[in-house]
Write an enzyme that holds these catalytic residues in place. Structure first.
Site, short mmCIF file in Angstrom:
data_model
loop_
_atom_site.label_atom_id
_atom_site.label_comp_id
_atom_site.label_asym_id
_atom_site.label_seq_id
_atom_site.Cartn_x
_atom_site.Cartn_y
_atom_site.Cartn_z
N ASP A 52 51.71 54.67 49.16
CA ASP A 52 51.06 53.37 49.40
C ASP A 52 50.65 53.03 50.83
O ASP A 52 49.65 52.38 51.04
CB ASP A 52 51.98 52.27 48.86
CG ASP A 52 51.28 50.95 48.65
OD1 ASP A 52 50.24 50.94 47.96
OD2 ASP A 52 51.74 49.94 49.17
N ARG A 69 57.52 46.90 37.55
CA ARG A 69 57.54 47.83 38.68
C ARG A 69 58.85 48.60 38.80
O ARG A 69 59.90 48.11 38.41
CB ARG A 69 57.38 47.05 39.99
CG ARG A 69 56.05 46.38 40.18
CD ARG A 69 55.07 47.34 40.81
NE ARG A 69 53.79 46.70 41.06
CZ ARG A 69 52.86 47.21 41.86
NH1 ARG A 69 53.09 48.34 42.50
NH2 ARG A 69 51.72 46.60 42.02
N SER A 77 45.34 47.48 44.15
CA SER A 77 46.44 47.52 43.20
C SER A 77 45.98 47.98 41.82
O SER A 77 44.98 47.49 41.29
CB SER A 77 47.07 46.12 43.11
OG SER A 77 48.24 46.20 42.37
N ARG A 135 52.35 39.21 44.08
CA ARG A 135 52.22 38.61 45.40
C ARG A 135 51.46 37.30 45.35
O ARG A 135 50.73 37.02 44.42
CB ARG A 135 51.51 39.58 46.35
CG ARG A 135 52.44 40.62 46.96
CD ARG A 135 51.73 41.54 47.92
NE ARG A 135 50.65 42.25 47.27
CZ ARG A 135 49.37 41.96 47.41
NH1 ARG A 135 48.99 40.98 48.19
NH2 ARG A 135 48.47 42.67 46.77
N LYS A 159 46.73 54.86 43.16
CA LYS A 159 47.30 55.49 44.37
C LYS A 159 48.63 56.18 44.05
O LYS A 159 48.83 57.34 44.36
CB LYS A 159 47.56 54.43 45.47
CG LYS A 159 46.33 53.78 46.04
CD LYS A 159 46.67 52.80 47.16
CE LYS A 159 47.59 51.66 46.74
NZ LYS A 159 47.03 50.76 45.72
N THR A 160 49.53 55.42 43.42
CA THR A 160 50.87 55.96 43.14
C THR A 160 50.79 57.08 42.10
O THR A 160 51.35 58.17 42.28
CB THR A 160 51.81 54.84 42.67
OG1 THR A 160 51.83 53.83 43.68
CG2 THR A 160 53.22 55.35 42.44
N1 LIG Z 1 42.26 57.53 34.75
C1 LIG Z 1 43.31 56.97 35.34
N2 LIG Z 1 43.57 57.21 36.66
C2 LIG Z 1 44.60 56.62 37.27
N3 LIG Z 1 45.46 55.78 36.67
C3 LIG Z 1 45.26 55.50 35.36
C4 LIG Z 1 44.19 56.08 34.65
N4 LIG Z 1 44.24 55.63 33.38
C5 LIG Z 1 45.29 54.82 33.30
N5 LIG Z 1 45.94 54.72 34.49
C6 LIG Z 1 47.12 53.85 34.76
O1 LIG Z 1 46.74 52.92 35.77
C7 LIG Z 1 47.85 52.59 36.59
C8 LIG Z 1 47.57 52.92 38.04
O2 LIG Z 1 48.57 52.27 38.81
P1 LIG Z 1 49.17 52.77 40.18
O3 LIG Z 1 49.03 54.23 40.32
O4 LIG Z 1 50.52 52.19 40.32
O5 LIG Z 1 48.17 52.01 41.16
P2 LIG Z 1 48.34 51.66 42.68
O6 LIG Z 1 49.42 52.51 43.22
O7 LIG Z 1 47.00 51.99 43.27
O8 LIG Z 1 48.62 50.20 42.71
C9 LIG Z 1 49.02 53.38 36.08
O9 LIG Z 1 49.74 52.57 35.23
C10 LIG Z 1 48.33 54.54 35.33
O10 LIG Z 1 49.12 55.05 34.29
C1 LIG Z 2 52.97 46.21 45.72
C2 LIG Z 2 51.70 46.21 45.74
O1 LIG Z 2 51.03 47.39 45.87
P1 LIG Z 2 50.20 48.32 44.87
O2 LIG Z 2 49.82 47.50 43.69
O3 LIG Z 2 49.04 48.73 45.69
O4 LIG Z 2 51.06 49.49 44.50
C3 LIG Z 2 51.00 44.94 45.72
O5 LIG Z 2 49.79 44.94 45.94
O6 LIG Z 2 51.67 43.90 45.53
CA LIG Z 3 47.99 47.01 46.65
MN LIG Z 4 51.14 51.80 44.17
#
Ligand SMILES: Nc1ncnc2c1ncn2[C@@H]1O[C@H](COP(=O)(O)OP(=O)(O)O)[C@@H](O)[C@H]1O
Ligand SMILES: C=C(OP(=O)(O)O)C(=O)O
Ligand SMILES: [Ca+2]
Ligand SMILES: [Mn+2]
Length: 658
Positions: free
Chosen positions: A376, A441, A357, A175, A361-362
């Site tokens: 999200d 992604r 980010s 972004r 969360k995911t």
């Molecule tokens: N202890 C941990 N807890 C959560 N995620 C972790 C951890 N260690 C590594 N990761 C990695 O960190 C990233 C978290 O990203 P994601 O869940 O997509 O974040 P968000 O949705 O908040 O943007 C993933 O790639 C996950 O595999």
């Molecule tokens: C798509 C996004 O969300 P997130 O990294 O929280 O999953 C972002 O922040 O651009």
């Molecule tokens: Ca975000």
């Molecule tokens: Mn996410």
């Protein structure tokens, strides 16, 4: 007679020499030899033959009498109304009226015979060449159709070994928050959060219209545009109709996956959208235009209910742009919008996962033992929680089948895979490859996760988990928060960027993003915080701070807390066992940390144990505390909630003390 594969030749009516059954030829009619025994196809030409391949989709639910207003319309009439609505969306506001639209792919000759509509929204000022051409509208195409469009016409689009559509987002792979602008008018001037820390960079109405016209002209100059009519928010009473006009099949498929997909009947009844995005991402904004500081501009006009995207093709811009809109619309209805993941246990216990980010969360809301409500964007209203979206957008870097099986398996036909690297031949994706970007992604419909909760709604949350990826390695893996602490950390919205992702960053860099989503909120953070406090209090939710970042030293020395341990911590929160654990208080941050969590080595629960250099630990802890304090100064003059000031004082006292 042709020779067969073995080189033996079958004689006319007899048995093949190698023992294969004899080839039956038809009796001769008029001296013509037919080489098969089944009747020939009905088609007279290849085109006719191809047309036999496709049959019309049947409605999924029967159309019932007078209850369905569209049922009284002929199909032709409905299509005309749809085209008129789209034509109005694409109308130039300075020249001729709506463009001439035809439905369907320009590559299919038959489509162009559909007559156009010329929708009169404003009087014709002048007729230009653009009024003479047709723009084909590819309306709510299916994933299969979008795949074909992407592969045929968009360079860099490929099918991966598991059937996902791999594509490139171009120069922008993330972004562009510094290019996001919001129209400041009489209303928004007073309503929105402006100034220091706010994501809302102002622009005026006129500049918005200049950019809008630029985007519309660009889109109309194309042979075809994609139009998605979809919904946001699974809470039916607060559902928003959105229209996305874009130039790429990739963008259309992305939004197909990320927004809520209407049924064919809902689509026929769609009417006028509540909000429209004009995504002209391939086309830059004009630097001579007032306010423009780069060739990228993402412009939000709340009064017009429109958003214009110029100069970036990163698809996340659309979903997060709509999230901003929800952050404005929902609080007006006393509904709290949340930048959080959300899931629910078998017993109906709901957890929220707030975080910036990359904090988890995911990953953590996608839990095989629980129902996924969303990863999200959510709303928390009178009746509980609802997902805003219809899909998930997972980070893919270093994705592994073992650690994140549900996300891994969701990457299949229909899923958009952005900016990943794959083997040229077998099309196996290499998730460890960062050649294009670290921010690779996958966007997939939520039902690709086997235990998705459909419809994506749930009761009031029991646990509110704040995720921070602390690259300093001084925050405990888990702390139980009281309400004031929850508010303090919610308003602070701390996470850290690690060294290595940007040139010149040698040590972790703290980022504070109010409400764990400052880039998306529209009102002052204390407005959301007050609503969260009120709801948590009313429904007895417990707050938790979970560090998904570093342990045993900062980034560079220590290592990231194992996902396996974080999952155990989250399990203990969900089950309620952590609520009853034994706790001790940490110095400086005053956090309550458990002495034991099942499946997690006890020594890591207090970060001081994991650092061999205790002096360095203390210095780093103080450094982070200082950053928190500095950041919070912006909020010290703001009251949280109405009436009594107690909560505000409590919140200020809930930060680090040193
Ligand atoms: N202890 C941990 N807890 C959560 N995620 C972790 C951890 N260690 C590594 N990761 C990695 O960190 C990233 C978290 O990203 P994601 O869940 O997509 O974040 P968000 O949705 O908040 O943007 C993933 O790639 C996950 O595999
Ligand atoms: C798509 C996004 O969300 P997130 O990294 O929280 O999953 C972002 O922040 O651009
Ligand atoms: Ca975000
Ligand atoms: Mn996410």
């Amino acid at each position: 007679m042709a020779s067969n594969g073995n080189g033996s030749v079958a004689n006319g009516n007899g048995t093949a020499k190698n023992g294969l059954t004899k080839i039956q030829t038809q009796k001769k009619h008029n001296g013509i030899c037919h080489d098969d025994s089944v009747p020939t196809v009905k088609a007279q030409t290849i085109d006719e033959l191809h047309s036999l391949q496709k049959k019309r989709s049947a409605p999924t639910t029967p159309v019932t009498g007078s209850q369905a207003p569209f049922a009284t319309l002929s199909e032709e009439e409905r299509h005309k109304q749809q085209l008129q609505s789209i034509s109005a969306s694409l109308a130039s506001l300075t020249r001729e009226t709506g463009p001439k639209l035809v439905k369907g792919d320009p590559a299919r000759k038959a489509d162009t015979q559909v007559s156009h509509v010329h929708h009169h929204v404003t009087p014709t000022i002048a007729v230009s060449d653009s009024a003479l051409k047709f723009t084909h509208v590819l309306y709510n195409l299916s994933p299969a159709e979008l795949y074909e469009q992407a592969i045929k016409y968009e360079k860099g689009s490929f099918i991966t070994a598991t059937g996902a559509l791999a594509t490139l987002s171009g120069a922008k792979t993330g972004r562009s928050p510094r290019d996001k602008r919001v129209v400041k008018d009489d209303l928004t001037e007073n309503e929105l959060w402006w100034g220091k820390g706010s994501p809302n960079i102002e622009m005026d109405e006129h500049t918005f219209m200049v950019n809008r016209e630029r985007a519309v002209d660009y889109l109309n100059s194309l042979d075809k545009v994609f139009v998605n009519d979809q919904f946001l928010n699974w809470d039916l009473e607060n559902r928003i109709k959105v229209r996305i006009v874009s130039a790429r099949a990739y963008h259309s498929l992305f939004m197909h996956n990320m927004c809520i997909r209407p049924t064919p009947e809902e689509l026929e009844n769609f009417g006028t959208p509540d909000f429209t995005i004009y995504n002209a991402g391939q086309f830059p904004c004009n630097r001579y235009t007032h306010y423009m500081t780069s060739s990228t501009s993402i412009d939000l006009n709340l009064a017009r209910r429109e958003m214009v995207i110029l100069g970036t093709q990163y698809a996340g811009e659309m979903k997060k742009g709509l999230f901003s809109v929800m952050h404005y619309l929902m609080p007006k209805r006393q509904i709290l919008s949340l930048h959080s993941g959300c899931n629910m246990g078998k017993n109906g216990d709901v957890a929220l996962f707030f975080g910036l980010s990359g904090t988890g969360k995911t990953t953590l809301s996608t839990d095989h033992n629980r129902y996924l409500i969303g990863d999200d964007e959510h709303c928390w209203g009178e009746n509980g929680v609802s997902n805003i979206e219809g899909g998930c957008y997972a980070k893919c870097i270093d994705l592994s089948r073992e650690k994140e099986p549900d996300i891994w398996n969701a990457i299949r036909f229909g899923t958009v895979l952005e900016n990943v690297v794959f083997d040229e031949h077998d099309r196996d994706v290499d998730y460890s490859d960062k050649s294009v970007t670290e921010n690779t992604r996958a966007a997939y419909p939520i039902e690709y996760i086997p235990n998705a909760k459909l419809p994506c709604v749930g009761p009031h949350p029991k646990n509110v988990i704040l995720l921070a990826c602390d690259a300093f390695g001084v925050l405990p893996p888990v702390s139980k928060l009281n309400l004031a602490q929850t508010m303090y950390h919610f308003i602070s919205g701390y996470t850290a960027l690690v060294a290595g992702t940007e040139d010149g960053i040698k040590e972790p860099q703290a980022t504070f993003s109010a409400c764990f989503g400052a880039a998306f909120i529209m009102l002052h953070p204390t407005k959301y915080a007050a609503m969260l406090a009120e709801k948590m209090q009313k429904h007895g939710a417990t707050g938790w701070l979970v560090n998904t970042g570093w342990s045993a030293g900062s980034y560079g020395q220590g290592s990231r807390i194992k996902l396996q341990y974080t999952r155990k911590i989250i399990d203990a929160i969900h089950s309620g066992s952590l609520l009853d654990a034994e706790y001790k208080k940490t110095e400086i941050f005053g956090l309550e940390i458990p002495t034991e969590v099942e499946g997690v080595p006890s020594e890591i629960l207090d970060p001081v144990n994991t650092w061999s250099n205790k002096k360095a630990y203390k210095e780093t802890l103080l450094k982070l505390a200082g950053l928190f304090k500095n950041n919070f100064e912006t909020f010290t003059n703001h009251k949280i909630g109405k009436g009594n000031n107690n909560l505000t004082e409590e919140i200020l006292a809930a930060g680090p003390i040193f």
